[in-house]
Design a protein around this motif. Structure first.
Motif, PDB file in Angstrom:
ATOM      1  N   VAL A   1       0.840  -1.206   0.000  1.00 21.82           N
ATOM      2  CA  VAL A   1       0.000   0.000   0.000  1.00 21.82           C
ATOM      3  C   VAL A   1       0.873   1.254   0.000  1.00 21.82           C
ATOM      4  N   LEU A   2       1.900   1.270   0.850  1.00 24.09           N
ATOM      5  CA  LEU A   2       2.784   2.446   0.878  1.00 24.09           C
ATOM      6  C   LEU A   2       3.528   2.618  -0.442  1.00 24.09           C
ATOM      7  N   GLY A   3       3.955   1.521  -1.044  1.00 23.83           N
ATOM      8  CA  GLY A   3       4.624   1.598  -2.337  1.00 23.83           C
ATOM      9  C   GLY A   3       3.703   2.135  -3.419  1.00 23.83           C
ATOM     10  N   ALA A   4       2.452   1.695  -3.413  1.00 25.98           N
ATOM     11  CA  ALA A   4       1.493   2.176  -4.407  1.00 25.98           C
ATOM     12  C   ALA A   4       1.215   3.671  -4.223  1.00 25.98           C
ATOM     13  N   LEU A   5       1.092   4.101  -2.975  1.00 25.80           N
ATOM     14  CA  LEU A   5       0.880   5.533  -2.720  1.00 25.80           C
ATOM     15  C   LEU A   5       2.082   6.363  -3.161  1.00 25.80           C
ATOM     16  N   LEU A   6       3.261   5.887  -2.869  1.00 28.00           N
ATOM     17  CA  LEU A   6       4.469   6.599  -3.272  1.00 28.00           C
ATOM     18  C   LEU A   6       4.593   6.658  -4.788  1.00 28.00           C
ATOM     19  N   LEU A   7       4.329   5.545  -5.444  1.00 33.79           N
ATOM     20  CA  LEU A   7       4.399   5.503  -6.899  1.00 33.79           C
ATOM     21  C   LEU A   7       3.344   6.406  -7.531  1.00 33.79           C
ATOM     22  N   GLY A   8       2.128   6.398  -6.982  1.00 30.36           N
ATOM     23  CA  GLY A   8       1.075   7.279  -7.490  1.00 30.36           C
ATOM     24  C   GLY A   8       1.424   8.748  -7.307  1.00 30.36           C
ATOM     25  N   GLY A   9       2.000   9.093  -6.162  1.00 33.70           N
ATOM     26  CA  GLY A   9       2.410  10.474  -5.927  1.00 33.70           C
ATOM     27  C   GLY A   9       3.513  10.909  -6.877  1.00 33.70           C
ATOM     28  N   LEU A  10       4.493  10.051  -7.099  1.00 35.65           N
ATOM     29  CA  LEU A  10       5.566  10.386  -8.031  1.00 35.65           C
ATOM     30  C   LEU A  10       5.052  10.528  -9.458  1.00 35.65           C
ATOM     31  N   TYR A  11       4.134   9.639  -9.844  1.00 35.94           N
ATOM     32  CA  TYR A  11       3.558   9.720 -11.187  1.00 35.94           C
ATOM     33  C   TYR A  11       2.790  11.028 -11.369  1.00 35.94           C
ATOM     34  N   ALA A  12       2.011  11.403 -10.343  1.00 40.60           N
ATOM     35  CA  ALA A  12       1.252  12.659 -10.422  1.00 40.60           C
ATOM     36  C   ALA A  12       2.200  13.851 -10.495  1.00 40.60           C
ATOM     37  N   LEU A  13       3.271  13.827  -9.741  1.00 42.17           N
ATOM     38  CA  LEU A  13       4.238  14.919  -9.757  1.00 42.17           C
ATOM     39  C   LEU A  13       4.917  15.049 -11.116  1.00 42.17           C
ATOM     40  N   PHE A  14       5.353  13.931 -11.660  1.00 38.34           N
ATOM     41  CA  PHE A  14       6.048  13.971 -12.949  1.00 38.34           C
ATOM     42  C   PHE A  14       5.089  14.304 -14.086  1.00 38.34           C
ATOM     43  N   LYS A  15       3.851  13.831 -14.000  1.00 34.80           N
ATOM     44  CA  LYS A  15       2.889  14.071 -15.079  1.00 34.80           C
ATOM     45  C   LYS A  15       2.497  15.543 -15.166  1.00 34.80           C
ATOM     46  N   ASP A  16       2.245  16.175 -14.034  1.00 32.02           N
ATOM     47  CA  ASP A  16       1.748  17.554 -14.028  1.00 32.02           C
ATOM     48  C   ASP A  16       2.846  18.601 -13.973  1.00 32.02           C
ATOM     49  N   THR A  17       3.951  18.312 -13.354  1.00 30.83           N
ATOM     50  CA  THR A  17       4.961  19.341 -13.093  1.00 30.83           C
ATOM     51  C   THR A  17       6.195  19.178 -13.954  1.00 30.83           C
ATOM     52  N   VAL A  18       6.793  18.022 -13.924  1.00 33.83           N
ATOM     53  CA  VAL A  18       8.105  17.842 -14.529  1.00 33.83           C
ATOM     54  C   VAL A  18       8.021  17.586 -16.031  1.00 33.83           C
ATOM     55  N   LEU A  19       7.132  16.699 -16.455  1.00 42.76           N
ATOM     56  CA  LEU A  19       7.104  16.310 -17.869  1.00 42.76           C
ATOM     57  C   LEU A  19       6.753  17.458 -18.818  1.00 42.76           C
ATOM     58  N   PRO A  20       5.740  18.282 -18.544  1.00 49.06           N
ATOM     59  CA  PRO A  20       5.487  19.387 -19.480  1.00 49.06           C
ATOM     60  C   PRO A  20       6.665  20.351 -19.597  1.00 49.06           C
ATOM     61  N   THR A  21       7.309  20.657 -18.493  1.00 47.15           N
ATOM     62  CA  THR A  21       8.477  21.540 -18.522  1.00 47.15           C
ATOM     63  C   THR A  21       9.607  20.894 -19.294  1.00 47.15           C
ATOM     64  N   LEU A  22       9.808  19.624 -19.094  1.00 46.63           N
ATOM     65  CA  LEU A  22      10.871  18.898 -19.786  1.00 46.63           C
ATOM     66  C   LEU A  22      10.607  18.854 -21.287  1.00 46.63           C
ATOM     67  N   VAL A  23       9.366  18.602 -21.676  1.00 46.64           N
ATOM     68  CA  VAL A  23       9.023  18.564 -23.098  1.00 46.64           C
ATOM     69  C   VAL A  23       9.253  19.926 -23.736  1.00 46.64           C
ATOM     70  N   ASN A  24       8.838  21.000 -23.074  1.00 43.26           N
ATOM     71  CA  ASN A  24       9.047  22.356 -23.615  1.00 43.26           C
ATOM     72  C   ASN A  24      10.525  22.668 -23.778  1.00 43.26           C
ATOM     73  N   ARG A  25      11.317  22.325 -22.821  1.00 42.16           N
ATOM     74  CA  ARG A  25      12.758  22.617 -22.901  1.00 42.16           C
ATOM     75  C   ARG A  25      13.433  21.814 -24.010  1.00 42.16           C
ATOM     76  N   ILE A  26      13.027  20.571 -24.173  1.00 42.48           N
ATOM     77  CA  ILE A  26      13.609  19.760 -25.256  1.00 42.48           C
ATOM     78  C   ILE A  26      13.208  20.323 -26.614  1.00 42.48           C
ATOM     79  N   GLN A  27      11.949  20.729 -26.745  1.00 38.22           N
ATOM     80  CA  GLN A  27      11.510  21.317 -28.007  1.00 38.22           C
ATOM     81  C   GLN A  27      12.240  22.623 -28.292  1.00 38.22           C
ATOM     82  N   GLN A  28      12.489  23.433 -27.277  1.00 38.72           N
ATOM     83  CA  GLN A  28      13.218  24.681 -27.479  1.00 38.72           C
ATOM     84  C   GLN A  28      14.686  24.392 -27.834  1.00 38.72           C
TER      85      GLN A  28
END
Length: 79
Positions: free
Chosen positions: A46-73
Motif C-alpha cells: 500500500v505504501l509503495g502504491a501511494l508513493l508511486l502514485g504520488g511520483l507519477y502525479a508529480l512527474f505528469k503535471d509538473t516535470v514532464l510538461p516543462t521537460l518537453v518544452n525545454r527539449i523542443q526549445q
C-alpha cells in the motif's frame, strides 16, 4: 602429543556446545506468525502504491510538461 589432545578436546567441546545450541533453537516454538508477515507485506504494498502514485502525479503535471518544452526549445533550429 598432549598438546594435540588438548586442542582436540577443546574443539570437541566447542562442537558439542554449538550442536546443543542449534538443537535448542530448532525446538523453540516462538517466532513470527503468518498473520504478522502478511500485514507487513500488505502495508509495504500500500505504501509503495501511494508513493508511486504520488511520483507519477508529480512527474505528469509538473516535470514532464516543462521537460518537453525545454527539449523542443533546445532542438528548435528554425527559431
Amino acid at each position: 602429543m598432549k598438546k594435540i589432545r588438548n586442542q582436540m578436546d577443546r574443539m570437541c567441546g566447542v562442537f558439542v556446545a554449538k550442536a546443543m545450541e542449534a538443537g535448542k533453537k530448532l525446538a523453540e516454538r516462538s517466532g513470527e506468525g503468518y498473520v504478522d508477515t502478511a500485514v507487513k507485506i500488505l502495508i509495504a504494498v500500500v505504501l509503495g502504491a501511494l508513493l508511486l502514485g504520488g511520483l507519477y502525479a508529480l512527474f505528469k503535471d509538473t516535470v514532464l510538461p516543462t521537460l518537453v518544452n525545454r527539449i523542443q526549445q533546445m532542438f528548435n533550429y528554425a527559431g
